[in-house]
Enzyme design. Structure first.
Site, PDB file in Angstrom:
ATOM      1  N   LYS A  66       0.799  -1.255   0.031  1.00 14.09           N
ATOM      2  CA  LYS A  66      -0.054   0.109  -0.010  1.00 14.09           C
ATOM      3  C   LYS A  66       0.914   1.177   0.017  1.00 14.09           C
ATOM      4  O   LYS A  66       0.560   2.228  -0.805  1.00 14.09           O
ATOM      5  CB  LYS A  66      -0.921  -0.109   1.170  1.00 14.09           C
ATOM      6  N   SER A  86      -0.983   0.817   6.066  1.00 16.38           N
ATOM      7  CA  SER A  86      -0.911  -0.043   7.295  1.00 16.38           C
ATOM      8  C   SER A  86      -2.174  -1.133   6.974  1.00 16.38           C
ATOM      9  O   SER A  86      -2.883  -0.994   5.872  1.00 16.38           O
ATOM     10  CB  SER A  86      -1.653   0.534   8.396  1.00 16.38           C
ATOM     11  N   ASP A  87      -2.173  -2.322   7.433  1.00 19.01           N
ATOM     12  CA  ASP A  87      -3.003  -3.559   7.433  1.00 19.01           C
ATOM     13  C   ASP A  87      -2.970  -4.099   8.820  1.00 19.01           C
ATOM     14  O   ASP A  87      -2.282  -4.338   9.615  1.00 19.01           O
ATOM     15  CB  ASP A  87      -2.682  -4.451   6.115  1.00 19.01           C
ATOM     16  N   THR A  88      -4.559  -4.686   8.873  1.00 19.53           N
ATOM     17  CA  THR A  88      -4.881  -5.121  10.309  1.00 19.53           C
ATOM     18  C   THR A  88      -5.667  -6.503   9.781  1.00 19.53           C
ATOM     19  O   THR A  88      -6.650  -6.601   8.968  1.00 19.53           O
ATOM     20  CB  THR A  88      -5.698  -4.319  10.964  1.00 19.53           C
ATOM     21  N   ALA A 140       0.374  -4.044  10.799  1.00 15.00           N
ATOM     22  CA  ALA A 140       1.617  -3.788  10.223  1.00 15.00           C
ATOM     23  C   ALA A 140       1.274  -2.569   9.939  1.00 15.00           C
ATOM     24  O   ALA A 140       0.193  -1.970   9.272  1.00 15.00           O
ATOM     25  CB  ALA A 140       2.029  -4.716   9.273  1.00 15.00           C
TER      26      ALA A 140
END
Length: 201
Positions: A52, A68-70, A105
């Site tokens: 991203k 960011s990723d969750t 992250a």
């Protein structure tokens, strides 16, 4: 100082950046979020955060870009956003009385370089009744949330214990984000407004 871009449409991530006094623009990244074969949840989350950030940085190489990723992970399986009310109810029934991991992250890209950090938080739900699950799903809150709940909203009443970063569960680990920015020469505290007292002295 370089401009800051948030490569995410998440209002929760934007609110967290605003909470620590940062000015930024939002430019969501358009990437393929399909997991790779045999990819671990940890690798998947960090890869997406990096992709991203790098995708948006391609068109703005002079800027700092945060990605960011969750993911919510139970017994090694990623529990994504529900596609329907029935899937949300099933996911919440799985989480009831169990401990799961929220993996978030954050990645920072600039000048073709990308650094990232992964944060894993342990979250335990108390046992949920079918009535509670039904009422929560009917509220509509679970439908755009990884794992079918939002800890910062109504879903917070289900959490019995949390070990790790609360902000990471919401969507962005603030300590790690600030550290990445500082390493890139963009210390968060330099963006804080002066106190009213200092402004009038």
């Amino acid at each position: 100082m370089s401009s800051l871009i948030l490569a995410s449409a998440s209002p929760r991530r934007a609110e967290l950046l605003q909470q620590i006094g940062l000015s930024f623009c939002v430019r969501p990244a358009d990437i393929d979020e399909t997991p790779e074969p045999h990819e671990t949840p940890e690798h998947y989350v960090e890869r997406l955060a990096r992709e991203k950030a790098l995708a948006v940085a391609e068109s703005s190489p002079e800027c700092l870009v945060l990605g960011s990723d969750t993911s919510v992970v139970l017994d090694g399986v990623i529990l994504g956003k529900p596609s329907c009310a029935g899937e949300a109810r099933a996911t919440l029934a799985q989480l009831s009385g169990a401990t799961h991991q929220v993996m978030t992250a954050v990645a920072l890209a600039c000048d073709g370089v990308c650094h990232s950090r992964l944060v894993v938080t342990e979250v335990r739900f108390r046992v949920l009744s079918a009535t509670e699950i039904g009422a929560y799903v009917a509220s509509g809150e679970p439908m755009d949330k990884a794992g079918s709940y939002g800890i910062q909203g109504l879903g917070g009443i289900f959490v019995n214990e949390l070990r790790g970063s609360y902000s990471a569960v919401v969507g962005l680990p603030l300590q790690e984000t600030a550290a990445l920015l500082a390493d890139a020469g963009y210390p968060v505290w330099k963006n804080w407004p002066r106190s009213l007292e200092s402004q009038t002295s």
